[in-house]
Write a protein that holds these residues in place. Sequence first.
Motif, PDB file in Angstrom:
ATOM      1  N   MET A  84      -1.014 -35.525  31.655  1.00  9.64           N
ATOM      2  CA  MET A  84      -0.695 -36.587  32.595  1.00  9.64           C
ATOM      3  C   MET A  84       0.781 -36.497  32.968  1.00  9.64           C
ATOM      4  O   MET A  84       1.645 -36.404  32.113  1.00  9.64           O
ATOM      5  CB  MET A  84      -1.013 -37.932  31.941  1.00  9.64           C
ATOM      6  N   SER A  85       1.064 -36.568  34.237  1.00 11.23           N
ATOM      7  CA  SER A  85       2.434 -36.453  34.726  1.00 11.23           C
ATOM      8  C   SER A  85       3.199 -37.751  34.508  1.00 11.23           C
ATOM      9  O   SER A  85       2.679 -38.844  34.716  1.00 11.23           O
ATOM     10  CB  SER A  85       2.403 -36.107  36.211  1.00 11.23           C
ATOM     11  N   THR A  86       4.454 -37.629  34.068  1.00  9.40           N
ATOM     12  CA  THR A  86       5.291 -38.816  33.883  1.00  9.40           C
ATOM     13  C   THR A  86       6.244 -39.023  35.055  1.00  9.40           C
ATOM     14  O   THR A  86       6.946 -40.013  35.101  1.00  9.40           O
ATOM     15  CB  THR A  86       6.127 -38.696  32.591  1.00  9.40           C
ATOM     16  N   VAL A  87       6.257 -38.090  35.977  1.00 12.91           N
ATOM     17  CA  VAL A  87       7.127 -38.193  37.140  1.00 12.91           C
ATOM     18  C   VAL A  87       6.268 -38.574  38.343  1.00 12.91           C
ATOM     19  O   VAL A  87       5.287 -37.906  38.646  1.00 12.91           O
ATOM     20  CB  VAL A  87       7.854 -36.858  37.416  1.00 12.91           C
ATOM     21  N   SER A  88       6.624 -39.648  39.002  1.00 14.98           N
ATOM     22  CA  SER A  88       5.845 -40.064  40.164  1.00 14.98           C
ATOM     23  C   SER A  88       6.251 -39.228  41.384  1.00 14.98           C
ATOM     24  O   SER A  88       7.375 -38.774  41.487  1.00 14.98           O
ATOM     25  CB  SER A  88       6.043 -41.548  40.447  1.00 14.98           C
ATOM     26  N   LYS A  89       5.304 -39.067  42.288  1.00 10.07           N
ATOM     27  CA  LYS A  89       5.576 -38.316  43.505  1.00 10.07           C
ATOM     28  C   LYS A  89       6.431 -39.160  44.443  1.00 10.07           C
ATOM     29  O   LYS A  89       6.342 -40.380  44.440  1.00 10.07           O
ATOM     30  CB  LYS A  89       4.273 -37.953  44.187  1.00 10.07           C
ATOM     31  N   PRO A  90       7.233 -38.515  45.262  1.00  9.83           N
ATOM     32  CA  PRO A  90       8.007 -39.265  46.262  1.00  9.83           C
ATOM     33  C   PRO A  90       7.055 -40.006  47.208  1.00  9.83           C
ATOM     34  O   PRO A  90       5.938 -39.567  47.453  1.00  9.83           O
ATOM     35  CB  PRO A  90       8.773 -38.184  47.019  1.00  9.83           C
ATOM     36  N   TRP A  91       7.497 -41.112  47.714  1.00 11.85           N
ATOM     37  CA  TRP A  91       6.711 -41.907  48.658  1.00 11.85           C
ATOM     38  C   TRP A  91       7.608 -42.369  49.799  1.00 11.85           C
ATOM     39  O   TRP A  91       8.815 -42.409  49.672  1.00 11.85           O
ATOM     40  CB  TRP A  91       6.042 -43.095  47.981  1.00 11.85           C
ATOM     41  N   THR A  92       6.962 -42.704  50.922  1.00 16.24           N
ATOM     42  CA  THR A  92       7.689 -43.150  52.109  1.00 16.24           C
ATOM     43  C   THR A  92       6.903 -44.266  52.787  1.00 16.24           C
ATOM     44  O   THR A  92       5.683 -44.170  52.921  1.00 16.24           O
ATOM     45  CB  THR A  92       7.856 -41.997  53.123  1.00 16.24           C
ATOM     46  N   TYR A  93       7.622 -45.286  53.196  1.00 18.17           N
ATOM     47  CA  TYR A  93       7.064 -46.348  54.025  1.00 18.17           C
ATOM     48  C   TYR A  93       7.963 -46.482  55.245  1.00 18.17           C
ATOM     49  O   TYR A  93       9.184 -46.456  55.116  1.00 18.17           O
ATOM     50  CB  TYR A  93       7.059 -47.696  53.291  1.00 18.17           C
ATOM     51  N   THR A  94       7.358 -46.666  56.414  1.00 17.52           N
ATOM     52  CA  THR A  94       8.114 -46.892  57.641  1.00 17.52           C
ATOM     53  C   THR A  94       7.537 -48.107  58.347  1.00 17.52           C
ATOM     54  O   THR A  94       6.328 -48.195  58.550  1.00 17.52           O
ATOM     55  CB  THR A  94       8.049 -45.678  58.578  1.00 17.52           C
ATOM     56  N   LEU A  95       8.413 -49.042  58.679  1.00 16.72           N
ATOM     57  CA  LEU A  95       8.021 -50.249  59.394  1.00 16.72           C
ATOM     58  C   LEU A  95       8.702 -50.223  60.756  1.00 16.72           C
ATOM     59  O   LEU A  95       9.937 -50.261  60.841  1.00 16.72           O
ATOM     60  CB  LEU A  95       8.443 -51.492  58.609  1.00 16.72           C
ATOM     61  N   HIS A  96       7.916 -50.138  61.818  1.00 17.12           N
ATOM     62  CA  HIS A  96       8.443 -50.144  63.185  1.00 17.12           C
ATOM     63  C   HIS A  96       8.626 -51.591  63.616  1.00 17.12           C
ATOM     64  O   HIS A  96       7.725 -52.419  63.445  1.00 17.12           O
ATOM     65  CB  HIS A  96       7.502 -49.394  64.128  1.00 17.12           C
ATOM     66  N   LEU A  97       9.784 -51.882  64.179  1.00 19.60           N
ATOM     67  CA  LEU A  97      10.144 -53.263  64.489  1.00 19.60           C
ATOM     68  C   LEU A  97      10.479 -53.428  65.964  1.00 19.60           C
ATOM     69  O   LEU A  97      11.180 -52.598  66.544  1.00 19.60           O
ATOM     70  CB  LEU A  97      11.367 -53.670  63.656  1.00 19.60           C
ATOM     71  N   PRO A  98      10.034 -54.535  66.563  1.00 21.12           N
ATOM     72  CA  PRO A  98      10.431 -54.826  67.937  1.00 21.12           C
ATOM     73  C   PRO A  98      11.825 -55.435  67.943  1.00 21.12           C
ATOM     74  O   PRO A  98      12.318 -55.895  66.906  1.00 21.12           O
ATOM     75  CB  PRO A  98       9.392 -55.865  68.384  1.00 21.12           C
TER      76      PRO A  98
END
Length: 147
Positions: free
Chosen positions: A1-15
Amino acid sequence: MSTVSKPWTYTLHLPHDPRAPGIARATLRTVLAAHDLSPVAPTAELVAAELLANAHLHTSGPYALRLLGRESGRLTVAVWDTDPRVPPGFAADAVPEPVPDDDAENGRGLHLVRACADSWGVSVLRELGASRGGKLLWADCQSHGLL
């Protein structure tokens, strides 16, 4: 089991709406809580608030908040907007402008970002096809091994 989490990205487009920066900060808090990163939230929220406020105040188009969780223990908070002009003193190799007087009502935002972030920078984006160009201001907030 891996103890290092994978990179993640969230993008919120805003008016370009005066409610957008608050909605983006609430989203940031939710994302960090979901990734067990609440300890970095105050710094990340301050950085995001300043970058979002600049995008809203100094541009007339849409903008976006991007959060990148990295394996190296960094959280990158980035804000894209449609204006390619880089704020004075924000580029990593730029000489910072003087801090405004105590009674000044504005002008401290990017000083706060530089003081709170572990690193910061800007990427000027060219218009290509459907891409709108503009710039991406970013700042890394060290999560001290929590990612």
